[in-house]
Scaffold this active site. Sequence first.
Site, PDB file in Angstrom:
ATOM      1  N   HIS A 321      18.694  31.373  39.901  1.00  0.00           N
ATOM      2  CA  HIS A 321      19.988  31.609  40.630  1.00  0.00           C
ATOM      3  C   HIS A 321      21.052  31.899  39.493  1.00  0.00           C
ATOM      4  CE1 HIS A 321      22.268  32.354  44.131  1.00  0.00           C
ATOM      5  NE2 HIS A 321      23.072  31.848  43.612  1.00  0.00           N
ATOM      6  N   ALA A 322      21.809  32.865  39.465  1.00  0.00           N
ATOM      7  CA  ALA A 322      22.861  33.200  38.605  1.00  0.00           C
ATOM      8  C   ALA A 322      23.730  32.166  38.390  1.00  0.00           C
ATOM      9  CB  ALA A 322      23.678  34.430  38.851  1.00  0.00           C
ATOM     10  N   HIS A 351      30.708  38.955  38.184  1.00  0.00           N
ATOM     11  CA  HIS A 351      31.024  37.682  38.943  1.00  0.00           C
ATOM     12  C   HIS A 351      31.077  36.586  38.256  1.00  0.00           C
ATOM     13  CE1 HIS A 351      31.062  34.774  42.401  1.00  0.00           C
ATOM     14  NE2 HIS A 351      30.315  34.292  41.722  1.00  0.00           N
ATOM     15  N   GLU A 352      29.747  36.373  37.390  1.00  0.00           N
ATOM     16  CA  GLU A 352      29.725  35.202  36.382  1.00  0.00           C
ATOM     17  C   GLU A 352      30.495  35.261  35.314  1.00  0.00           C
ATOM     18  OE1 GLU A 352      27.066  33.938  39.341  1.00  0.00           O
ATOM     19  OE2 GLU A 352      28.010  32.679  37.551  1.00  0.00           O
ATOM     20  N   HIS A 355      33.676  33.766  36.062  1.00  0.00           N
ATOM     21  CA  HIS A 355      33.885  32.044  35.812  1.00  0.00           C
ATOM     22  C   HIS A 355      34.091  31.875  34.534  1.00  0.00           C
ATOM     23  CE1 HIS A 355      32.526  31.059  39.992  1.00  0.00           C
ATOM     24  NE2 HIS A 355      31.328  31.534  39.942  1.00  0.00           N
ATOM     25  N   GLU A 379      35.752  31.861  42.627  1.00  0.00           N
ATOM     26  CA  GLU A 379      34.556  32.650  42.933  1.00  0.00           C
ATOM     27  C   GLU A 379      35.050  33.950  42.988  1.00  0.00           C
ATOM     28  OE1 GLU A 379      31.859  29.692  42.630  1.00  0.00           O
ATOM     29  OE2 GLU A 379      31.567  32.011  42.763  1.00  0.00           O
ATOM     30  N   HIS A 481      22.037  27.812  47.921  1.00  0.00           N
ATOM     31  CA  HIS A 481      23.086  26.736  47.912  1.00  0.00           C
ATOM     32  C   HIS A 481      22.898  25.419  48.926  1.00  0.00           C
ATOM     33  CE1 HIS A 481      24.526  30.396  46.319  1.00  0.00           C
ATOM     34  NE2 HIS A 481      25.634  29.792  45.963  1.00  0.00           N
ATOM     35  N   TYR A 491      32.897  30.523  49.106  1.00  0.00           N
ATOM     36  CA  TYR A 491      32.810  31.995  49.107  1.00  0.00           C
ATOM     37  C   TYR A 491      33.484  32.934  49.878  1.00  0.00           C
ATOM     38  CZ  TYR A 491      29.184  30.740  45.719  1.00  0.00           C
ATOM     39  OH  TYR A 491      28.441  30.031  44.633  1.00  0.00           O
TER      40      TYR A 491
HETATM   41  C1  LIG Z   1      26.420  34.522  42.020  1.00  0.00           C
HETATM   42  C2  LIG Z   1      26.589  33.366  42.563  1.00  0.00           C
HETATM   43  C3  LIG Z   1      26.742  32.302  41.570  1.00  0.00           C
HETATM   44 SE1  LIG Z   1      28.454  31.349  41.773  1.00  0.00          SE
HETATM   45  C4  LIG Z   1      26.405  33.176  43.878  1.00  0.00           C
HETATM   46  O1  LIG Z   1      25.750  32.157  44.254  1.00  0.00           O
HETATM   47  N1  LIG Z   1      26.953  33.878  44.892  1.00  0.00           N
HETATM   48  C5  LIG Z   1      28.039  35.037  44.656  1.00  0.00           C
HETATM   49  C6  LIG Z   1      28.138  35.808  45.929  1.00  0.00           C
HETATM   50  C7  LIG Z   1      27.833  34.807  47.074  1.00  0.00           C
HETATM   51  C8  LIG Z   1      26.851  33.547  46.485  1.00  0.00           C
HETATM   52  C9  LIG Z   1      25.378  34.019  46.685  1.00  0.00           C
HETATM   53  O2  LIG Z   1      24.810  34.488  45.939  1.00  0.00           O
HETATM   54  O3  LIG Z   1      24.926  33.469  47.937  1.00  0.00           O
HETATM   55 ZN   LIG Z   2      30.283  32.287  41.465  1.00  0.00          ZN
END
Ligand SMILES: C=C(C[SeH])C(=O)N1CCC[C@H]1C(=O)O
Ligand SMILES: [Zn+2]
Length: 598
Positions: A321-322, A351-352, A355, A379, A481, A491
């Site tokens: 997961h990024a 997105h990354e 950060h 975010e 998450h 988010y």
């Molecule tokens: C890209 C990330 C790392 Se902070 C992320 O978890 N995001 C970005 C969008 C919403 C959320 C997800 O993937 O659920």
């Molecule tokens: Zn993020």
Amino acid sequence: ERAAEEASGREYMRSLDEIMGKAKNRLSLASWAYDSNITQYNEDKLLQVSLEIAEEEKEYWKETMTYAWHEFYDDDLKRMFKKYSVLGTSALPEDLNQRLIQAISNMKSTYAKATICDFKDQSKCDLTIEPGVTDVFSSSENAEELKHTWLEWHKAAGATSKSNFTEYVNMYNEAAKLNGFDNVAQWWLSEYETDDIEEQLANLWTQVKPLYQQIHAYVRRHLRLKYGNDVVSAKGPIPAHLLGNIWAQTWGGVEKFTKPFPNKPDVDVTDALVKQNYTPLKFFEMSEDFFKSLNLSGMPELFWERSIIEKPEDGRDLVCHASAWDFFDGEDFRIKQCTTITNAFFKTTHHEMGHIQYYLQYKDQPIIYRAGANPGFHEAVGDVISLSVSTPKHLKLVGLLEDGPDDNESNINQLYKMGLDKIVFLPFAYLLDLYRYGVFRGTTSPQEYNCHFWQLRESIQGIEPPAPRSENDFDPAAKYHVSADVEYMRYYISYIIQFQFHRSLCQLAGQYSPGDSSKLLFNCDIYKSPAAGNALKNMLKLGSSRPWPDAMEALTGQRNMDASGVMEYFQPLYDWLKAENERTGEHIGWEPSTVQYC
Ligand SMILES: C=C(C[SeH])C(=O)N1CCC[C@H]1C(=O)O
Ligand SMILES: [Zn+2]
């Protein structure tokens, strides 16, 4: 007397901050080692380092609490003491802290290692969440394949973690109480420093829900036309497995066969990216170029040396997961993501990198202030850049989109594609932590964990599971998450405030002015605008040194969150959807599900 106390408090803060910087650097390194290579050795090492640092933090916390910081005159010094007065999970006795850390690393490793069998080849059973499961949901249009994959993933990554999650809730709530909170929900909400935050979050949803219901109704119609009435009902919730994403959190996967004007050129650049031999490195270099065009920082050398931007092929288990990492030494900043060459990952890269840019801009703040103004701000940064990058104007500029018509139908297609990402995501993000607030508060008991999750998925998101569910399932943990203990309301807030940021930056870049139809918000690209970049920089530099309304005001002139940005951005789509749903007589909203899940 008080002046002397404040002077010694200031000196204490300076030395504590230096010590905490070293501790956080050590913890980040141990966490990185585990997340990037899940082995028993790295798990044991992370546990050992975490417990050592917890003991060290507990000692310093006792000293911190000997200062009469509530009476201090210096507001900034008081703010630092206040933040250090929340000890966190280190307040737990060592045995309970160990159980909490173990429960989380068990869930993370279950999620990272979970594999399922390929629907088309039952002998191939090595599909992980990235890229295997993700690819099925972004490409398959076979309802049976999608249903199989959905059920298998939710069994492998969800149900397996139910007992660890229950342990996590109990230990985490103990820590919350030791920090003076009733439960973890109050603790998470306190991060927003806003006493009516829950009411504000509910009001934001009230404002955007009508827009969501319109796009929900439109998509349900097109899925019904594609998969048939017996799979997609006319008035009920949408089955979760048909929405182009394993969590149904964004619906870009169905854009290609539901878009309003199919004969207009594609705005999804995945094919162009592949055809032009884009690489993960090229994604990052393009993103860096955008930030530098705004007079913001380029990436330090260490970033390129130590980041992991592709899934390692040495067979190791890792968290794909990024994520973006700050190692709190002012020099070491990294991204870890298992990049594939898709439009989605092009956006994730920005997105990354958002950060990382935030980390770079506040790296000279005291350690305690090296965070977003609130978690939602962190975010939003990268997404704001993506809003410019994903305009047809910018994509043509960088050669990813042919010069096509710039007419109203193309604009509606473009807004629809953005809506499947930004509008659709709002109810998902909102409900995920509404759910966890209920779990932490105890209004959702372990016997109702799955039932309450799907009640929220139906009532707020208007979706239903592809098959009956029971309490032998634990579908929330199928989302990263939840398994990785990452708060999610950040988010939801980001997807609201990023449009407030975008609107202000576009105005500064001369790309948007209210009421000027030649400078519309959804066509604004702030690329190469130092005016916009400098305003963004001034906000980012603050870190969490000021309450977030001050940071919001620095950039937008407003002190509150509001949905006017997102509503203004999508107004043309909203008007079109209302007319279209009216024309087709589509039912707006959804009737109760007939699927058994409680
Ligand atoms: C890209 C990330 C790392 Se902070 C992320 O978890 N995001 C970005 C969008 C919403 C959320 C997800 O993937 O659920
Ligand atoms: Zn993020």
